[in-house]
Design an enzyme around this catalytic site. Structure first.
Site, PDB file in Angstrom:
ATOM      1  CG  ASP A 233       6.414 -18.241  -2.324  1.00  0.00           C
ATOM      2  OD1 ASP A 233       5.557 -19.105  -2.557  1.00  0.00           O
ATOM      3  OD2 ASP A 233       7.390 -18.435  -1.576  1.00  0.00           O
TER       4      ASP A 233
ATOM      5  CG  ASP B 124       5.736 -23.279   1.323  1.00  0.00           C
ATOM      6  OD1 ASP B 124       5.183 -24.332   1.670  1.00  0.00           O
ATOM      7  OD2 ASP B 124       6.589 -23.225   0.425  1.00  0.00           O
TER       8      ASP B 124
ATOM      9  CD  GLU C 199     -11.021  20.473   8.782  1.00  0.00           C
ATOM     10  OE1 GLU C 199     -11.164  19.555   9.620  1.00  0.00           O
ATOM     11  OE2 GLU C 199     -11.571  21.580   8.892  1.00  0.00           O
TER      12      GLU C 199
ATOM     13  CG  ASN D 145     -13.184  23.237  11.743  1.00  0.00           C
ATOM     14  OD1 ASN D 145     -13.972  22.780  12.560  1.00  0.00           O
ATOM     15  ND2 ASN D 145     -13.556  23.636  10.530  1.00  0.00           N
TER      16      ASN D 145
ATOM     17  CG  ASP E 144      -8.721  19.603  12.590  1.00  0.00           C
ATOM     18  OD1 ASP E 144      -9.599  18.763  12.875  1.00  0.00           O
ATOM     19  OD2 ASP E 144      -8.824  20.406  11.647  1.00  0.00           O
TER      20      ASP E 144
END
Length: 890
Positions: free
Chosen positions: A639, A362, A319, A728, A732
């Site tokens: 470019d 370059d 999560e 959780n 977390d």
């Protein structure tokens, strides 16, 4: 005043103006513009050498519009917030949140929505700050222009400064040294004009330009006609009067700009995120039906297990991933901006920087500086001769002094610097007159009087080899003079060609003695010269380039030089910097190749020379299709296509405005050292994200397997949805510490790419190990509870498993992280603090007064003793598996 369709306006519109309107589409083609004579072009534009009247200019401004480029409007913060919702991981979380709300798991739904909002705020805020930094760098191509206009048809022309956006086709403008070409123009008159057009073509040296009344048919089709100058270039030397033939969106500058302003292609970060997201989605879509069917078949439970099934799916999902990704990238981008002046315009580009394994760039301004240096001076035999440099310095000094040029040419500066270092003093001679460099004749002449030689003048000539040799009849050899026959002339041209192929730029030096006179000298007097020798120059190397290239090589980044320069010049610069230019290609050699054959050919070469804008973009695209993660460093309009085609486009702060808008990363300076630091920052952030994914997914997979097994073995749910949510949340929150971690050197030694297959192998191995620890915990719980309250007490089982889950997750965070060990810069890292906090919560929460609210009760002391034995064995198994996995990966 605005043009209308009234009769009075029509009467004032001349046939030439109507022709101009009808022929406006014709002027869009560069070949057609170059093919017309000056008189035809003036008639087509209804203009003349004296310029437009103010009334004509106002009418054309209304018709053609302002001389500005079509701008890209920056996104507002709300637009960026809404756009961040399209992130795949955020979309997955939104879907889970809606499902949780549908099954009345309001706590889970609220937490998920909070995480979504936090992630979007962090991402949109970081990118909005980068956008504000970019706004401070915006510069116009030019601010004002010197234009020649008349008050009315009978008034004399006046030269005045006007804003560039007020220029219109048909205007006559004046150009001088240092001026930016404000529009596409046709030269009417030019004196010693040379133009820097590297922003358009990539050429590192000024290009001679001169007026042509009637261009040759083949010359009209040249990509860079000598009588046309384009917006985006600048005047290096000389002066000119020019006719504006295209403004605004009709210029070549705008055409290149709009051609590259297409939608960005999918980058490495996009591909990685989508692959991982879809892998997780498949698992999550599969998990709830399995849980429901298993419980229905074995336990006779129905839809009452749906919240638990959704909780299991949520438990599998990382999560915090959007928050961790955004926070890690935003922190890295902020540190880069603060310490190195590097602006990351959109956060995923920082991951792509860390994933780069091929860097295309370059030569000019990156490997070499925008100026030459003298390598040596040689005589007609090719032997070193300092006298040749001394005479070249005399020519440069008196040409600058007597011709009153506003600024020295870079070649003259290099010659004077080298001669000054050797003690040469041009003031030992008296300057009489000078003929500055003429692009048509490609040489410069200084007329001097040597000390003690009254009545005689010496012409000192310096210029292009072919043009000087054409005017020479003799050559100096060992202090004497000899005839310069065709054989010797051919030998000298061959010597010059050989040195040029080795990357050197040659100037020929010659002398001629003339009786003194009062009249002015002209180019017709420059003949029957005595050839002295050559001054050889090379591009000055960027001081930091060698070390930066070594650092990039150690990081596993291959450098490819894509340049518009001569192949010998590019190869010489690479060789001097330690790059191996064993194979040098030109764009013509690979013009017929596409896809894998083109990528294979370029993969073997270090240099691809004579590249156009389309060649660069084609090569970058082929490398990406081959699987390379490509970065491209550029600063010019030419470019832009390659900047947009690369996984990450990089440009310096001094690049043209449209290049800065098209790039993903803007450097303070065009310096490879800054790119190396940016790549390091990208790998640090990506390493933390990868560590989070490995640890979270392996831990979550183990928990899901254990939940499925427990759900089939136990007569009650192994964990309540509220308990899954709290667990959780704790895990977390602890993993936010990864955003402050600094990966170990080994973790960022190679390009960091989030590869789904690598993650699957990793999380499968460690997830199964975690599941075994959980199953062992079930046995320990059964033994402990059997001797105390009985195994059938759900509250005791929930509390015991809750504690074990948080403790095993804390061990996983500590043992599987890739950050520096405590012996590094600081004794206690944020990860250590997070692990301690997670362990304390896991032990104390089931013992606290809050446990009844979560459906838990304190386990017996015997359980904790047995749990310590399980965790010890689990930690040993983790360490052994990690060591074996790391050794196989290396």
């Amino acid at each position: 005043m605005p043009e209308t369709t009234t009769a009075s306006t029509a009467s004032r519109t001349s046939p030439g103006t109507r022709d101009a309107q009808a022929g406006r589409g014709l002027l869009h083609d560069a070949g057609e513009k170059g093919a017309l004579t000056t008189l035809q072009l003036m008639r087509l534009l209804d203009s003349g050498p004296r310029g437009l009247t103010e009334e004509q200019a106002e009418q054309r401004l209304v018709r053609h519009g302002e001389n500005t480029l079509p701008g890209w409007q920056p996104l507002s913060w709300p637009q960026r917030f809404v756009g961040s919702l399209r992130d795949p991981f955020t979309t997955v979380l939104l879907g889970l949140g809606l499902v949780s709300a549908a099954v009345a798991s309001w706590g889970t739904a609220c937490v998920i929505m909070v995480l979504v909002v936090v992630s979007c705020v962090l991402r949109s805020g970081g990118e909005h700050q980068a956008s504000r930094s970019m706004a401070a760098l915006h510069e116009l191509v030019a601010l004002t222009a010197s234009v020649q206009r008349r008050a009315d048809n009978g008034a004399p022309p006046l030269v005045r400064e006007i804003p560039v956006d007020q220029l219109v086709p048909g205007d006559v403008v004046r150009l001088g040294p240092g001026d930016l070409v404000p529009a596409d123009v046709r030269l009417l008159r030019a004196s010693g004009l040379t133009v820097h057009q590297g922003a358009l073509t990539g050429e590192s040296v000024p290009v001679p330009k001169y007026a042509l009344d009637a261009p040759a048919e083949d010359g009209a089709e040249l990509p860079e006609p000598p009588h046309l100058c384009f917006q985006g270039s600048s005047v290096a030397s000389g002066s000119a009067t020019a006719l504006v033939i295209a403004t605004g969106a009709d210029t070549r500058f705008a055409a290149d700009y709009s051609g590259a302003a297409r939608r960005r292609t999918e980058t490495a970060f996009d591909r990685s995120v989508h692959d991982i997201a879809w892998t997780l989605i498949r698992f999550m879509l599969l998990t709830p039906p399995l849980v429901l069917m298993a419980n229905a078949a074995l336990r006779g439970r129905g839809l009452e297990t749906l919240p638990f099934a959704v909780a299991v799916a949520v438990g599998l999902t990382p999560e915090m991933l959007p928050v961790i990704v955004t926070a890690a990238l935003a922190r890295g981008a902020a540190a880069l901006a603060r310490t190195s002046g590097v602006i990351v315009k959109w956060l995923p580009a920082l991951h792509d920087l860390g994933a780069i394994d091929v860097l295309c760039l370059d030569k000019t301004g990156t490997l070499t500086q925008d100026r030459p240096v003298v390598e040596r001076s040689v005589d007609a035999r090719g032997d070193e001769d300092p006298e040749v440099l001394e005479w070249a310095a005399v020519n440069s000094f008196w040409t600058l002094e007597l011709a009153e040029l506003p600024a020295p040419d870079t070649l003259d500066e290099a010659i004077l610097d080298a001669a000054g270092a050797s003690g040469t003093d041009p003031l030992d001679h008296d300057g009489i007159e000078a003929l500055p460099f003429d692009p048509a004749h490609r040489l410069a002449t200084a007329v001097i009087r040597r000390p003690g030689q009254h009545g005689r003048h010496t012409l000192v000539v310096k210029g292009a080899v072919e043009d000087v040799l054409d005017r020479c009849g003799r050559m100096a050899v060992d202090g004497a003079e000899a005839e310069l026959g065709e054989a010797e002339r051919g030998r000298l041209l061959g010597l010059a060609a050989k040195e040029a192929s080795d990357g050197l730029r040659l100037l020929a030096v010659a002398l001629a003695e003339r009786p003194s006179r009062l009249g002015q000298y002209t180019n017709k007097d420059v003949h029957e010269l005595t050839f002295l020798g050559f001054v050889e120059l090379r591009d000055a190397l960027t001081p930091s380039a060698t070390d930066a290239l070594d650092d990039l090589a150690r990081r596993g980044v291959a450098v490819k030089v894509l340049t518009g320069d001569h192949p010998g010049t590019a190869a010489r610069a690479c060789r001097d910097l330690g790059l191996d230019p064993s194979e040098v290609l030109t764009a013509d050699q690979v013009s017929d190749l596409t896809g894998p054959p083109l990528a294979e050919a370029v993969g073997k070469a270090t240099v691809v020379a004579r590249c156009t804008a389309q060649d660069k973009a084609r090569i970058v695209t082929a490398l990406r299709e081959r699987g390379c993660i490509t970065g491209f460093l550029g600063d010019g309009v030419n470019d832009l296509p390659a900047l947009r085609a690369a996984d990450v486009g990089i440009c310096p702060r001094g690049a043209v405005t449209v290049a800065r808008e098209g790039a993903d990363v803007v450097l303070a300076e065009k310096d490879l050292t800054a790119i190396d630091r940016a790549i390091g920052a990208g790998r640090d952030s990506s390493g933390n994200i990868a560590a989070y994914l490995r640890i979270t997914l392996s831990s979550n997979l183990g928990n899901v397997i254990a939940m499925l097994a427990a759900g089939l073995l136990l007569p009650f749910l192994p964990m309540l949805p509220a308990q899954v949510l709290v667990q959780n949340l704790c895990f977390d929150a602890a993993q936010l510490a990864f955003t402050f971690e600094r990966p170990a050197p080994a973790a960022v030694r190679k390009p960091s790419v989030l590869r789904p297959r690598v993650f699957l192998r990793y999380i499968t191995a460690f997830g199964l190990l975690n599941a075994v620890a959980d199953l062992a915990t079930f046995a320990v719980l059964g033994l402990a509870l059997h001797t105390t309250a009985g195994v059938g007490d759900p509250a005791l089982f929930h509390a015991g498993w809750f504690t074990e889950n948080l403790l095993t997750q804390a061990m996983v965070m500590l043992l599987l992280r890739t950050g520096r060990r405590a012996a590094g810069a600081r004794a206690i890292s944020p990860v250590h603090l997070a692990v301690i906090g997670l362990a304390v919560i896991g032990i104390l929460l089931p013992l606290s007064p809050l446990d009844p609210m979560l459906g838990m009760s304190a386990p017996p002391p015997l359980y904790f003793a047995l749990l310590m034995a399980v965790l010890t064995l689990y930690g040993i198994a983790l360490a052994i598996t990690r060591t074996r996995y790391t050794s196989r990966s290396d």
